[in-house]
Design a protein around this motif. Structure first.
Motif, PDB file in Angstrom:
ATOM      1  N   UNK A 370     102.101  19.414  38.731  1.00 48.86           N
ATOM      2  CA  UNK A 370     101.179  20.449  39.199  1.00 48.86           C
ATOM      3  C   UNK A 370     100.114  19.781  40.058  1.00 48.86           C
ATOM      4  N   UNK A 371      99.794  20.413  41.167  1.00 47.14           N
ATOM      5  CA  UNK A 371      98.812  19.858  42.096  1.00 47.14           C
ATOM      6  C   UNK A 371      97.779  20.914  42.460  1.00 47.14           C
ATOM      7  N   UNK A 372      96.547  20.460  42.655  1.00 47.67           N
ATOM      8  CA  UNK A 372      95.461  21.355  43.044  1.00 47.67           C
ATOM      9  C   UNK A 372      95.516  21.551  44.559  1.00 47.67           C
ATOM     10  N   UNK A 373      95.800  22.778  44.979  1.00 45.52           N
ATOM     11  CA  UNK A 373      95.980  23.091  46.394  1.00 45.52           C
ATOM     12  C   UNK A 373      94.748  23.840  46.901  1.00 45.52           C
ATOM     13  N   UNK A 374      94.170  23.376  47.995  1.00 44.98           N
ATOM     14  CA  UNK A 374      93.056  24.081  48.616  1.00 44.98           C
ATOM     15  C   UNK A 374      93.616  25.318  49.324  1.00 44.98           C
ATOM     16  N   UNK A 375      93.145  26.491  48.922  1.00 43.55           N
ATOM     17  CA  UNK A 375      93.632  27.744  49.507  1.00 43.55           C
ATOM     18  C   UNK A 375      92.554  28.476  50.290  1.00 43.55           C
ATOM     19  N   UNK A 376      91.297  28.032  50.180  1.00 42.61           N
ATOM     20  CA  UNK A 376      90.203  28.655  50.930  1.00 42.61           C
ATOM     21  C   UNK A 376      89.172  27.573  51.242  1.00 42.61           C
ATOM     22  N   UNK A 377      88.964  27.313  52.520  1.00 47.01           N
ATOM     23  CA  UNK A 377      88.116  26.189  52.936  1.00 47.01           C
ATOM     24  C   UNK A 377      86.862  26.608  53.688  1.00 47.01           C
ATOM     25  N   UNK A 378      86.518  27.877  53.669  1.00 42.90           N
ATOM     26  CA  UNK A 378      85.462  28.363  54.560  1.00 42.90           C
ATOM     27  C   UNK A 378      84.098  27.753  54.291  1.00 42.90           C
ATOM     28  N   UNK A 379      83.872  27.197  53.112  1.00 45.28           N
ATOM     29  CA  UNK A 379      82.553  26.659  52.772  1.00 45.28           C
ATOM     30  C   UNK A 379      82.484  25.133  52.875  1.00 45.28           C
ATOM     31  N   UNK A 380      83.576  24.499  53.309  1.00 42.45           N
ATOM     32  CA  UNK A 380      83.594  23.037  53.429  1.00 42.45           C
ATOM     33  C   UNK A 380      84.102  22.652  54.819  1.00 42.45           C
ATOM     34  N   UNK A 381      83.226  22.411  55.763  1.00 35.86           N
ATOM     35  CA  UNK A 381      83.655  22.048  57.118  1.00 35.86           C
ATOM     36  C   UNK A 381      84.557  20.815  57.125  1.00 35.86           C
ATOM     37  N   UNK A 382      85.648  20.909  57.860  1.00 41.02           N
ATOM     38  CA  UNK A 382      86.546  19.767  58.013  1.00 41.02           C
ATOM     39  C   UNK A 382      87.594  19.613  56.947  1.00 41.02           C
ATOM     40  N   UNK A 383      87.571  20.454  55.909  1.00 47.54           N
ATOM     41  CA  UNK A 383      88.569  20.372  54.836  1.00 47.54           C
ATOM     42  C   UNK A 383      89.770  21.240  55.193  1.00 47.54           C
ATOM     43  N   UNK A 384      90.967  20.651  55.299  1.00 48.63           N
ATOM     44  CA  UNK A 384      92.131  21.455  55.640  1.00 48.63           C
ATOM     45  C   UNK A 384      92.615  22.306  54.463  1.00 48.63           C
ATOM     46  N   UNK A 385      93.215  23.462  54.771  1.00 52.33           N
ATOM     47  CA  UNK A 385      93.872  24.271  53.756  1.00 52.33           C
ATOM     48  C   UNK A 385      95.225  23.653  53.448  1.00 52.33           C
ATOM     49  N   UNK A 386      95.551  23.562  52.168  1.00 50.12           N
ATOM     50  CA  UNK A 386      96.799  22.917  51.779  1.00 50.12           C
ATOM     51  C   UNK A 386      97.921  23.878  51.491  1.00 50.12           C
ATOM     52  N   UNK A 387      97.625  25.191  51.391  1.00 48.94           N
ATOM     53  CA  UNK A 387      98.662  26.162  51.087  1.00 48.94           C
ATOM     54  C   UNK A 387      98.051  27.539  50.889  1.00 48.94           C
ATOM     55  N   UNK A 388      98.896  28.492  50.603  1.00 46.84           N
ATOM     56  CA  UNK A 388      98.439  29.869  50.395  1.00 46.84           C
ATOM     57  C   UNK A 388      98.278  30.160  48.913  1.00 46.84           C
ATOM     58  N   UNK A 389      97.398  31.113  48.629  1.00 48.66           N
ATOM     59  CA  UNK A 389      97.202  31.547  47.254  1.00 48.66           C
ATOM     60  C   UNK A 389      98.461  32.266  46.767  1.00 48.66           C
ATOM     61  N   UNK A 390      98.939  31.863  45.587  1.00 46.74           N
ATOM     62  CA  UNK A 390     100.143  32.438  45.018  1.00 46.74           C
ATOM     63  C   UNK A 390      99.759  33.453  43.944  1.00 46.74           C
ATOM     64  N   UNK A 391     100.302  34.653  44.015  1.00 52.87           N
ATOM     65  CA  UNK A 391     100.002  35.686  43.027  1.00 52.87           C
ATOM     66  C   UNK A 391     100.564  35.293  41.674  1.00 52.87           C
ATOM     67  N   UNK A 392      99.892  35.730  40.616  1.00 54.94           N
ATOM     68  CA  UNK A 392     100.370  35.439  39.267  1.00 54.94           C
ATOM     69  C   UNK A 392     101.749  36.043  39.054  1.00 54.94           C
ATOM     70  N   UNK A 393     102.630  35.274  38.428  1.00 54.51           N
ATOM     71  CA  UNK A 393     103.969  35.778  38.156  1.00 54.51           C
ATOM     72  C   UNK A 393     104.100  36.292  36.738  1.00 54.51           C
TER      73      UNK A 393
END
Length: 393
Positions: A370-393
């Motif tokens: 399991x890895x922590x994926x950045x899905x929203x970066x709007x508050x950290x300049x220069x931080x890339x998004x690593x993936x999309x938010x996945x809905x709960x299954x």
């Protein structure tokens, strides 16, 4: 534990209170690792640690030993709802500068009795706030709900995590309300939770599709089992506690943190580097994994930054042997660190600098289970998004 850097002469002693035994021992891993990593690089500094034993009493004893036996000029610590305030309060009484992190600044500041007119003299802190958590989580909720904002359920305990989240002035609630979100908060539960069926029933009756929490991993698992049994159609869970550490799969299946959204305060992708030797966030994470065989973890960056700020304060103090001069130097610090820019001259309150937050989610990974994926970066300049938010299954 003592780490020498080979410097002769009048090396200034930096005391470190770190959990090495007891229930918080795992929280001490990043601080202990960074202490060993930086000791050879911090010229003129002698690093000495004491075990907090994961208790407030142990933390106070650790401070006493570091100050009286080792002559510590500054004390560093992080983590622990009861331990961190105990360290800071002991340093305030001993009139020795203290620097800490990974504890919402409102709880650190107001929870220890300070006010804007009566700040602390000796104790300093850097972290995010409960309002920052609410803003980050609201960004994530709105990525699911958009302008059609349904109620958000709260899973909050009867301890300090829950009481401070509910605080009408300094907590999570006023910031969430300011964003236009209606919170549904069932009666507080006591940890460890024996069962949360009543909470699930209350949230189901309110039509909740998103839940926010400050639960332990164990209690989060209790809640998720009850929600599945009830058939509660959850689209998202956000949780701010115990999510800094990688989930571990269990014999019964996925860990409770899987697909849970959380705050991201540090990662290898953050565009920051050390003020000591230029090491990047990515290089620090890689070095930790190579040395320990364990997955990188968020507190690593903030643990490293503690030593960066301590070194800067001792280097810039008018007299590094004078505790008041060291404290004044921390209060005047503006420094780019491996945890990001830290500025005590423009904090929300005296003695506090803030850390920027992004939104993340624990997802199945490629390198680690399991890895922590950045899905929203709007508050950290220069931080890339690593993936999309996945809905709960």
């Amino acid at each position: 534990m003592e780490c020498e850097n080979g410097t002769v002469g009048r090396a200034q002693t930096v005391g470190v209170v770190v959990a090495r035994t007891g229930r918080l021992a795992r929280l001490g891993d990043p601080l202990a690792y960074v202490m060993g990593l930086l000791a050879p690089k911090l010229r003129g500094m002698r690093l000495v640690s004491r075990d907090s034993r994961s208790s407030a009493e142990g933390a106070r004893e650790a401070v006493r030993e570091l100050v009286e036996q080792e002559g510590a000029r500054i004390v560093l610590t992080l983590a622990g709802t009861k331990v961190l305030p105990a360290v800071a309060d002991a340093c305030e009484r001993a009139e020795v500068p203290c620097l800490s992190s990974t504890f919402p600044w409102q709880v650190y500041y107001y929870g220890r009795g300070a006010t804007a007119l009566r700040p602390f003299r000796w104790t300093y802190h850097f972290c995010w706030g409960l309002d920052d958590i609410a803003e980050t989580f609201a960004d994530l909720w709105e990525s699911v709900d958009g302008t059609d904002r349904g109620p958000v359920g709260c899973l909050w305990n009867d301890g300090p995590q829950g009481s401070w989240s509910r605080h009408s002035e300094h907590g999570f609630v006023p910031a969430a309300h300011a964003r236009g979100h209606r919170l549904v908060d069932p009666p507080a539960y006591r940890e460890p939770a024996a069962g949360l069926d009543g909470h699930v029933a209350a949230l189901a009756e309110a039509g909740v599709g998103i839940v926010t929490s400050a639960a332990t991993g164990a209690d989060l698992a209790v809640f998720r089992r009850a929600a599945r049994a009830r058939g509660l159609p959850l689209r998202m869970i956000t949780c701010s506690r115990w999510l800094a550490y990688p989930p571990v799969a269990t014999a019964t299946g996925e860990p409770p943190q899987a697909q849970v959204a959380t705050l991201v305060y540090w990662s290898p992708a953050h565009p920051y580097r050390s003020s000591v030797d230029g090491m990047t966030a990515a290089e620090l994470a890689e070095a930790y994994e190579r040395a320990t065989g364990n997955q990188w973890l968020q507190p690593l960056g903030l643990a490293y930054a503690l030593f960066e700020v301590a070194a800067h304060a001792l280097e810039t103090a008018a007299d590094p042997g004078d505790p008041a001069a060291v404290a004044a130097a921390i209060g005047a610090t503006r420094l780019d660190t491996v945890a990001g820019p830290l500025d005590w001259t423009s904090g929300p309150v005296p003695n506090v600098a803030t850390v920027r937050l992004a939104g993340g989610q624990w997802q199945r990974g490629r390198t680690h289970p399991y890895e922590l994926v950045v899905v929203d970066n709007r508050r950290v300049p220069g931080l890339p998004v690593g993936g999309e938010l996945v809905a709960l299954g």
